[in-house]
Design a protein around this motif. Structure first.
Motif: not given
Length: 280
Positions: A186-195, A270-280, A238-239
């Motif tokens: 299966y697609d690992a990224l698809e599974f990851l994003k679905a969490m 480091k590049p994503f620190l401060g990023q607002v997490k999604g709402v999945a 993503h998260h």
């Protein structure tokens, strides 16, 4: 002491690390994780050394034998012992595997739960019971598996249904997603994003063994490979950044190599620190 869900970096503590860590713990790790079963009844020298560490550092627990998918009754005495252990050592975060390891006896391995609606309800009921006794939420880890007996749902659908029905948190194991994606196509990224982002308590990364081109074995006995690092970066993208722990159960290298992998987690965050997490 509680870990910071937004970026702490952790390391699984193994007994052979105790002497070194009492002298100097790696500065790259802000928290440590242990299997409570290995320490619950530990006394003597090791018990004293462990208490010295938990008095000074953040610790969390990742269980091995709660056996949430088992048909056998939940071990209430064990859960109560965990509660006392957590109180003694200041453990505020406890995770377990979405699997089982007992029936009429203890199998000393993590077995796959049938991906069915009946199993969803069974596991969720047991999780709620554990949370009520402990008086705290727990996190469930998406596990690696090699067969899916009686499967009626996908792994993704089953995992999401249990988290929702039990109203518990998620330990997002990035290596397990990658291993399962190769083994089951299966697609690992698809599974990851679905969490569900809002349920991620923290994450795991680890190494594995390649038995065949299409068969990976989740060993925690090797360095993290590039595809898993890439998937972890995508998880942060993503998260948002979440606390992440490095697991290494055997073939444990010198501390310099472990520090290098811990530093790489920090580099990816480091590049994503401060990023607002999604709402999945």
């Amino acid at each position: 002491m509680q870990i910071n869900k937004l970026g702490d970096i952790g390391l699984g503590l193994r007994r052979e690390m105790l002497d070194d860590f009492l002298v100097d713990t790696p500065s790259e790790a802000q928290f440590f994780e242990v299997a409570p079963e290995n320490w619950l009844k530990m006394g003597g020298k090791y018990g004293r050394q462990f208490k010295q560490l938990t008095d000074k550092h953040k610790f969390i627990c990742h269980g091995l034998s709660l056996s949430l998918g088992s048909p056998a009754p939940l071990d209430i005495a064990f859960v109560k012992a965990l509660k006392q252990f957590f109180h003694e050592h200041g453990i505020e975060l406890y995770s377990e595997h979405l699997s089982y390891c007992s029936g009429t006896g203890h199998m000393y391995d993590l077995m796959p739960i049938p991906f069915t609606q009946e199993a969803v309800m069974h596991v969720a009921k047991r999780v709620k019971q554990v949370q009520d006794i402990l008086e705290q939420r727990i996190a469930l880890e998406n596990v690696s598996y090699y067969a899916a007996p009686g499967q009626q749902m996908s792994e993704q659908a089953f995992t999401l249904a249990v988290l929702e029905e039990a109203d518990c948190d998620l330990l997002l194991d990035v290596n397990n997603i990658y291993v399962n994606s190769i083994n089951h196509g299966y697609d690992a990224l698809e599974f990851l994003k679905a969490m569900p982002t809002k349920r991620i308590a923290y994450g795991h990364v680890a190494g594995h063994y390649q038995e065949e081109e299409d068969l990976l074995i989740d060993t925690h006995g090797a360095p993290v490979c590039d595809p898993v690092w890439q998937l972890l970066r995508q998880a942060y993208q993503h998260h948002g950044v979440f606390s992440t722990l490095l697991e290494r159960d055997f073939n444990i290298p010198n501390i310099t190599e472990l520090q290098s992998e811990l530093s790489h987690i920090q580099h990816l965050q480091k590049p994503f620190l401060g990023q607002v997490k999604g709402v999945a």
